[in-house]
Motif scaffolding. Structure first.
Motif, PDB file in Angstrom:
ATOM      1  N   ALA A 193      20.201  23.065  67.045  1.00 13.86           N
ATOM      2  CA  ALA A 193      21.545  23.467  66.649  1.00 13.86           C
ATOM      3  C   ALA A 193      22.553  22.472  67.168  1.00 13.86           C
ATOM      4  N   GLY A 194      23.432  22.072  66.293  1.00 15.37           N
ATOM      5  CA  GLY A 194      24.493  21.175  66.719  1.00 15.37           C
ATOM      6  C   GLY A 194      24.191  19.717  66.503  1.00 15.37           C
ATOM      7  N   ALA A 195      23.021  19.380  65.996  1.00 15.79           N
ATOM      8  CA  ALA A 195      22.725  17.977  65.749  1.00 15.79           C
ATOM      9  C   ALA A 195      23.050  17.638  64.317  1.00 15.79           C
ATOM     10  N   VAL A 196      23.425  16.412  64.064  1.00 20.25           N
ATOM     11  CA  VAL A 196      23.599  15.967  62.694  1.00 20.25           C
ATOM     12  C   VAL A 196      22.705  14.782  62.444  1.00 20.25           C
ATOM     13  N   ARG A 236      25.585  20.135  70.377  1.00 21.10           N
ATOM     14  CA  ARG A 236      24.903  20.192  71.665  1.00 21.10           C
ATOM     15  C   ARG A 236      25.297  19.049  72.589  1.00 21.10           C
ATOM     16  N   ALA A 237      25.789  17.964  72.044  1.00 21.55           N
ATOM     17  CA  ALA A 237      26.247  16.858  72.874  1.00 21.55           C
ATOM     18  C   ALA A 237      27.568  17.229  73.546  1.00 21.55           C
ATOM     19  N   GLY A 250      26.916  21.169  63.615  1.00 20.71           N
ATOM     20  CA  GLY A 250      26.388  19.814  63.650  1.00 20.71           C
ATOM     21  C   GLY A 250      27.527  18.837  63.499  1.00 20.71           C
ATOM     22  N   ALA A 251      28.484  18.911  64.437  1.00 25.26           N
ATOM     23  CA  ALA A 251      29.773  18.239  64.272  1.00 25.26           C
ATOM     24  C   ALA A 251      29.750  16.773  64.649  1.00 25.26           C
ATOM     25  N   GLY A 252      28.624  16.253  65.120  1.00 21.84           N
ATOM     26  CA  GLY A 252      28.593  14.844  65.524  1.00 21.84           C
ATOM     27  C   GLY A 252      29.559  14.600  66.657  1.00 21.84           C
ATOM     28  N   PHE A 283      17.820  11.549  71.718  1.00 20.29           N
ATOM     29  CA  PHE A 283      18.482  10.658  70.767  1.00 20.29           C
ATOM     30  C   PHE A 283      19.879  11.142  70.402  1.00 20.29           C
ATOM     31  N   TYR A 284      20.042  12.445  70.169  1.00 18.33           N
ATOM     32  CA  TYR A 284      21.335  12.952  69.711  1.00 18.33           C
ATOM     33  C   TYR A 284      22.314  13.269  70.832  1.00 18.33           C
ATOM     34  N   LEU A 285      21.906  13.101  72.056  1.00 22.90           N
ATOM     35  CA  LEU A 285      22.815  13.324  73.175  1.00 22.90           C
ATOM     36  C   LEU A 285      23.423  12.020  73.678  1.00 22.90           C
ATOM     37  N   ARG A 286      23.094  10.914  73.032  1.00 14.76           N
ATOM     38  CA  ARG A 286      23.633   9.619  73.458  1.00 14.76           C
ATOM     39  C   ARG A 286      25.107   9.495  73.120  1.00 14.76           C
ATOM     40  N   PRO A 287      25.848   8.703  73.879  1.00 15.09           N
ATOM     41  CA  PRO A 287      27.299   8.606  73.656  1.00 15.09           C
ATOM     42  C   PRO A 287      27.688   8.119  72.274  1.00 15.09           C
ATOM     43  N   GLU A 288      26.883   7.240  71.649  1.00 16.95           N
ATOM     44  CA  GLU A 288      27.296   6.666  70.367  1.00 16.95           C
ATOM     45  C   GLU A 288      27.249   7.675  69.236  1.00 16.95           C
ATOM     46  N   GLY A 289      26.466   8.765  69.412  1.00 18.31           N
ATOM     47  CA  GLY A 289      26.409   9.786  68.382  1.00 18.31           C
ATOM     48  C   GLY A 289      25.747   9.291  67.111  1.00 18.31           C
ATOM     49  N   PRO A 290      25.668  10.147  66.087  1.00 21.80           N
ATOM     50  CA  PRO A 290      24.998   9.771  64.838  1.00 21.80           C
ATOM     51  C   PRO A 290      25.604   8.547  64.170  1.00 21.80           C
ATOM     52  N   ALA A 291      26.940   8.385  64.259  1.00 16.15           N
ATOM     53  CA  ALA A 291      27.592   7.266  63.585  1.00 16.15           C
ATOM     54  C   ALA A 291      27.112   5.923  64.107  1.00 16.15           C
ATOM     55  N   GLY A 292      26.505   5.904  65.297  1.00 17.94           N
ATOM     56  CA  GLY A 292      25.988   4.653  65.827  1.00 17.94           C
ATOM     57  C   GLY A 292      24.711   4.197  65.151  1.00 17.94           C
TER      58      GLY A 292
END
Length: 380
Positions: free
Chosen positions: A277-280, A100-101, A72-74, A25-34
């Motif tokens: 680590a690295g997910a938001v 991580r993305a 967790g920089a998004g 889920f968190y490796l998708r191009p849209e990122g958390p803001a999506g």
């Protein structure tokens, strides 16, 4: 091992795969803001407040060159905003995005993209809605009162597994005891280790974790694990289709970096930041799974720096100290300068959202100060 056994996993393993495995889920191009709005997305006032905090840290360190590490920089939104806010402020900011993305295209070239914090940074390490997405196991007390791991399939179906034992059982006994059949908890040990490792990477300055959280006196009786997709709460299904998140026991994280706790400055026993680590994550849409957000935040509303330079306070209090106010402009301004009135009214609305009770204002800020004399002198 049977096919059925292969289908069942603990929540920590299942979450790691669903969020950060292939196609996670968190490796998708849209990122958390999506999928949801964090404080970073709600208003540029948040980045401006972090920029002011960074300036305070630089003053404490007696330098105009300072590191800003966003864990967790998004997709780099906060760092982009802080760099813009510090233009012309006399600060040289070395910006690190820990994520991580993959690095997004078009990101400011001044931002270093990495999967772990730089060792020996001097400045501000900032983790906004990161710890809630560090995967954890879930425990539940069965009908006889035995605390067992909760196992889950990819379709979200659950069953009770083996009794909880060892360090996990010790953590629950100290931080989240389950005394009634059906009571549930998220076992926060991986988050404690992740936070201690992040703090240990900092040579001098402040480490700040911001999350929707709880403390020992107000744990949610049935846990807080949930899912989010496209801004809406959904059942937590570990198939990669949604975010999986749970409130953070920030008091346990704070204790993990106290002297003699086995973590913090002397090391954590963890090689990195642990799973996730690295997910938001996080969103204004998530609400408060404890059902007592205002009271919980109010309990730490006056949180002053404690022993060891640690502070636990609500976002409402911290942002107000940093100059974010939701006060409406005087009505007289509407007559003398209508355009200025509209601008200030908009800013007041954004500030009110960031500090609102029952919403983002109830988030907790855990701050750890690292005096320069105790840290490393170089960056590995």
């Amino acid at each position: 091992m049977t096919d059925e056994t292969c289908q069942w996993q603990g929540w920590r393993q299942a979450t790691e795969r669903a969020l950060y495995g292939p196609g996670g889920f968190y490796l998708r191009p849209e990122g958390p803001a999506g999928h949801f709005r964090t404080s970073v997305h709600a208003s540029p006032l948040f980045a401006a407040a972090v920029a002011r905090l960074l300036g305070e840290v630089a003053d404490e360190l007696g330098t105009a060159e300072v590191d800003l590490v966003d864990v967790g920089a998004g997709r780099g939104e906060l760092l982009t905003g802080v760099l813009a806010a510090t233009e012309g402020a006399g600060l040289t900011v070395r910006a690190y995005a820990v994520e991580r993305a993959a690095r997004p295209s078009g990101l400011d070239p001044r931002i270093v993209w990495t999967d772990r914090p730089p060792r020996g940074a001097r400045g501000l390490l900032f983790a906004n809605e990161w710890l809630d997405n560090v995967p954890v196991d879930v425990a539940e007390a069965d009908a006889e009162g035995t605390v067992r791991y909760v196992e889950v399939r990819a379709d979200g179906a659950e069953r009770l597994g083996a009794p909880v034992s060892g360090p996990d059982a010790e953590w629950l006994a100290r931080w989240w005891p389950l005394r009634e059949p059906g009571a549930r908890a998220e076992i926060g040990r991986p988050r404690d280790a992740a936070w201690a490792a992040a703090v240990a990477s900092l040579a001098a300055g402040r480490a700040v974790a911001v999350d929707y959280a709880h403390v020992r006196a107000s744990r949610p009786p049935f846990g807080s694990l949930t899912g989010f997709r496209a801004g809406r709460e959904v059942p937590p299904v570990p198939d990669g289709s949604c975010d999986l998140t749970a409130h953070v026991a920030l008091d346990a994280c704070e204790a993990a970096v106290r002297p003699g706790a086995g973590g913090g400055r002397g090391g954590t026993g963890a090689g990195g930041l642990g799973g996730g680590a690295g997910a938001v994550g996080g969103a204004t849409e998530r609400g408060d799974a404890t059902g007592d957000g205002a009271a919980r935040a109010g309990a730490v509303e006056s949180g002053a720096p404690g022993a060891g330079g640690t502070e636990l306070a609500s976002q409402r209090e911290v942002l107000r100290r940093l100059g974010v106010s939701g006060e409406r402009p005087p009505l007289a301004l509407a007559s003398t300068d209508p355009a200025a009135y509209v601008r200030r009214l908009s800013t007041a609305g954004e500030a009110a959202e960031l500090t609102a009770r029952g919403g983002l204002g109830d988030f907790l800020w855990l701050t750890r100060r690292i005096p320069a004399a105790t840290g490393w002198t170089g960056r590995a």
